[in-house]
Design an enzyme around this catalytic site. Structure first.
Site, PDB file in Angstrom:
ATOM      1  N   HIS A  31      40.826  34.765 -19.402  1.00  0.00           N
ATOM      2  CA  HIS A  31      41.250  34.156 -20.674  1.00  0.00           C
ATOM      3  C   HIS A  31      40.833  35.104 -21.791  1.00  0.00           C
ATOM      4  O   HIS A  31      39.647  35.235 -22.086  1.00  0.00           O
ATOM      5  CB  HIS A  31      40.570  32.784 -20.784  1.00  0.00           C
ATOM      6  CG  HIS A  31      40.807  32.064 -22.059  1.00  0.00           C
ATOM      7  ND1 HIS A  31      40.079  30.947 -22.424  1.00  0.00           N
ATOM      8  CD2 HIS A  31      41.703  32.271 -23.062  1.00  0.00           C
ATOM      9  CE1 HIS A  31      40.503  30.506 -23.601  1.00  0.00           C
ATOM     10  NE2 HIS A  31      41.479  31.303 -24.010  1.00  0.00           N
TER      11      HIS A  31
ATOM     12  N   ASP B 219      41.320  23.514 -20.912  1.00  0.00           N
ATOM     13  CA  ASP B 219      40.049  24.249 -21.001  1.00  0.00           C
ATOM     14  C   ASP B 219      39.263  23.777 -22.213  1.00  0.00           C
ATOM     15  O   ASP B 219      39.710  23.931 -23.344  1.00  0.00           O
ATOM     16  CB  ASP B 219      40.395  25.753 -21.112  1.00  0.00           C
ATOM     17  CG  ASP B 219      39.178  26.652 -21.232  1.00  0.00           C
ATOM     18  OD1 ASP B 219      38.047  26.196 -21.012  1.00  0.00           O
ATOM     19  OD2 ASP B 219      39.390  27.848 -21.541  1.00  0.00           O
TER      20      ASP B 219
ATOM     21  N   SER C 288      34.407  27.828 -15.072  1.00  0.00           N
ATOM     22  CA  SER C 288      34.330  28.904 -16.071  1.00  0.00           C
ATOM     23  C   SER C 288      32.942  29.513 -16.013  1.00  0.00           C
ATOM     24  O   SER C 288      31.941  28.828 -16.269  1.00  0.00           O
ATOM     25  CB  SER C 288      34.579  28.342 -17.468  1.00  0.00           C
ATOM     26  OG  SER C 288      34.102  29.275 -18.422  1.00  0.00           O
TER      27      SER C 288
ATOM     28  N   HIS D 166      37.528  31.079 -13.694  1.00  0.00           N
ATOM     29  CA  HIS D 166      37.983  31.299 -15.064  1.00  0.00           C
ATOM     30  C   HIS D 166      36.978  32.220 -15.756  1.00  0.00           C
ATOM     31  O   HIS D 166      35.781  31.944 -15.780  1.00  0.00           O
ATOM     32  CB  HIS D 166      38.078  29.950 -15.766  1.00  0.00           C
ATOM     33  CG  HIS D 166      38.667  29.990 -17.126  1.00  0.00           C
ATOM     34  ND1 HIS D 166      40.024  30.050 -17.362  1.00  0.00           N
ATOM     35  CD2 HIS D 166      38.085  29.960 -18.351  1.00  0.00           C
ATOM     36  CE1 HIS D 166      40.247  30.052 -18.668  1.00  0.00           C
ATOM     37  NE2 HIS D 166      39.083  30.007 -19.298  1.00  0.00           N
TER      38      HIS D 166
ATOM     39  N   MET E 290      35.681  37.458 -24.749  1.00  0.00           N
ATOM     40  CA  MET E 290      35.659  37.251 -26.209  1.00  0.00           C
ATOM     41  C   MET E 290      35.253  38.552 -26.883  1.00  0.00           C
ATOM     42  O   MET E 290      34.364  39.258 -26.397  1.00  0.00           O
ATOM     43  CB  MET E 290      34.654  36.161 -26.570  1.00  0.00           C
ATOM     44  CG  MET E 290      34.873  34.859 -25.820  1.00  0.00           C
ATOM     45  SD  MET E 290      33.776  33.572 -26.427  1.00  0.00           S
ATOM     46  CE  MET E 290      34.056  32.284 -25.195  1.00  0.00           C
TER      47      MET E 290
ATOM     48  N   MET F 172      40.307  35.963 -25.256  1.00  0.00           N
ATOM     49  CA  MET F 172      40.130  35.521 -26.642  1.00  0.00           C
ATOM     50  C   MET F 172      39.825  36.764 -27.461  1.00  0.00           C
ATOM     51  O   MET F 172      38.703  36.973 -27.942  1.00  0.00           O
ATOM     52  CB  MET F 172      39.000  34.484 -26.710  1.00  0.00           C
ATOM     53  CG  MET F 172      39.411  33.137 -26.115  1.00  0.00           C
ATOM     54  SD  MET F 172      37.975  32.122 -25.671  1.00  0.00           S
ATOM     55  CE  MET F 172      37.688  32.740 -24.020  1.00  0.00           C
TER      56      MET F 172
ATOM     57  N   MET G  55      44.269  24.614 -24.920  1.00  0.00           N
ATOM     58  CA  MET G  55      42.835  24.576 -25.271  1.00  0.00           C
ATOM     59  C   MET G  55      42.474  23.188 -25.788  1.00  0.00           C
ATOM     60  O   MET G  55      43.134  22.661 -26.697  1.00  0.00           O
ATOM     61  CB  MET G  55      42.509  25.623 -26.336  1.00  0.00           C
ATOM     62  CG  MET G  55      42.503  27.064 -25.852  1.00  0.00           C
ATOM     63  SD  MET G  55      41.411  27.373 -24.441  1.00  0.00           S
ATOM     64  CE  MET G  55      39.797  26.948 -25.133  1.00  0.00           C
TER      65      MET G  55
HETATM   66  C1  DX5 Z   1      35.742  28.238 -24.580  1.00  0.00           C
HETATM   67  C2  DX5 Z   1      36.166  28.792 -23.243  1.00  0.00           C
HETATM   68  C3  DX5 Z   1      35.995  27.848 -22.132  1.00  0.00           C
HETATM   69  C4  DX5 Z   1      34.574  27.388 -21.894  1.00  0.00           C
HETATM   70  C5  DX5 Z   1      34.638  25.955 -21.525  1.00  0.00           C
HETATM   71  O1  DX5 Z   1      36.077  29.154 -25.550  1.00  0.00           O
HETATM   72  O2  DX5 Z   1      37.514  29.198 -23.272  1.00  0.00           O
HETATM   73  O3  DX5 Z   1      36.556  28.357 -20.931  1.00  0.00           O
HETATM   74  O4  DX5 Z   1      33.902  28.084 -20.884  1.00  0.00           O
HETATM   75  O5  DX5 Z   1      33.348  25.456 -21.452  1.00  0.00           O
HETATM   76  P1  DX5 Z   1      33.087  23.913 -21.296  1.00  0.00           P
HETATM   77  O6  DX5 Z   1      33.684  23.485 -20.006  1.00  0.00           O
HETATM   78  O7  DX5 Z   1      31.601  23.846 -21.307  1.00  0.00           O
HETATM   79  O8  DX5 Z   1      33.706  23.232 -22.480  1.00  0.00           O
HETATM   80 ZN    ZN Z   2      38.486  29.751 -21.337  1.00  0.00          ZN
END
Ligand code: DX5
Ligand code: ZN
Length: 218
Positions: free
Chosen positions: A66, A174, A9, A33, A37, A68, A136
């Site tokens: 992804h 994730d 990510s 990934h 947001m 959000m 998640m």
């Molecule tokens: C969180 C994201 C993740 C994030 C995960 O909202 O959707 O993709 O990058 O980060 P780590 O692996 O550090 O938990």
């Molecule tokens: Zn994510």
């Protein structure tokens, strides 16, 4: 079970050096990934289609976006145009089927996801309409949070249901994935592992990705 995949990510990468950061992990990555947001669905603001477009010019890796965001419908055409390979939408925003239809018509793969507190039953009716289910394992919004082990039961339920339906479904996880939590996720039935801080905050990101892969599929 579909093939195992590692998805770094880029949320935890240095945004000022994205192309170089991606080059570091590319040989160990099955996909990238991309966390989008909007400051509304989650209390954080990141990147959108213009950055995806720039990434597309620098990498052939599959771009797993992804979303959000509260209103992804207005953005899907821009993500498609920018070169996104898949867009993952959240079940919490309401009926996902119009978004699935829009993504299919744009030629973009369809992903569906749910937050840690959202019951798995909300997404089960859609398993045969999606390319990937993302479970998640932290509350979305920030990298570097601790893995929530209670979601493993949801992964198991989804994998059992997919098997029962004869679906070779990608199940992604994730949040808080490390070499320690990865094997728990794969044992529960996940085959796509997203990891942000465990990879990009490590002194050697490629080595960190290799270690997660080795631990997950030992
Ligand atoms: C969180 C994201 C993740 C994030 C995960 O909202 O959707 O993709 O990058 O980060 P780590 O692996 O550090 O938990
Ligand atoms: Zn994510």
């Amino acid at each position: 079970m579909p093939s195992p995949k590692i998805a770094p990510s880029i949320l935890s990468a240095d945004f000022a050096y994205l192309a170089q950061e991606i080059e570091k992990v590319a040989p160990e990555s099955d996909l990238l990934h991309v966390d989008v947001m909007d400051g509304h669905f989650v209390p954080n603001l990141t990147i959108g289609p213009p950055v995806v477009k720039s990434l597309r010019e620098h990498t052939d890796l599959f771009l797993d976006c992804h979303l959000m965001v509260s209103n992804p419908g207005v953005l899907l055409a821009d993500f498609a145009e920018a070169g996104a390979n898949r867009c993952i939408v959240h079940i919490e925003i309401g009926d996902p089927q119009p978004l699935f239809a829009q993504l299919r018509s744009l030629g973009v793969e369809v992903g569906l996801t749910l937050n840690p507190d959202t019951p798995i039953e909300t997404v089960l009716p859609y398993l045969n309409e999606i390319d990937l289910l993302l479970v998640m394992s932290v509350n979305p919004g920030f990298g570097g949070q601790a893995f929530i082990p209670e979601v493993l039961e949801k992964v198991r339920t989804a994998r059992d249901k997919a098997d029962e339906m004869g679906l070779d479904l990608d199940i992604e996880i994730d949040g808080g994935i490390t070499a320690t939590t990865a094997p728990l996720a794969t044992a529960a039935g996940a085959n796509v592992l997203v990891a942000g801080s465990a990879i990009f905050r490590a002194p050697d990101p490629a080595k960190a990705a290799r270690e997660i892969r080795a631990a997950a599929w030992a």
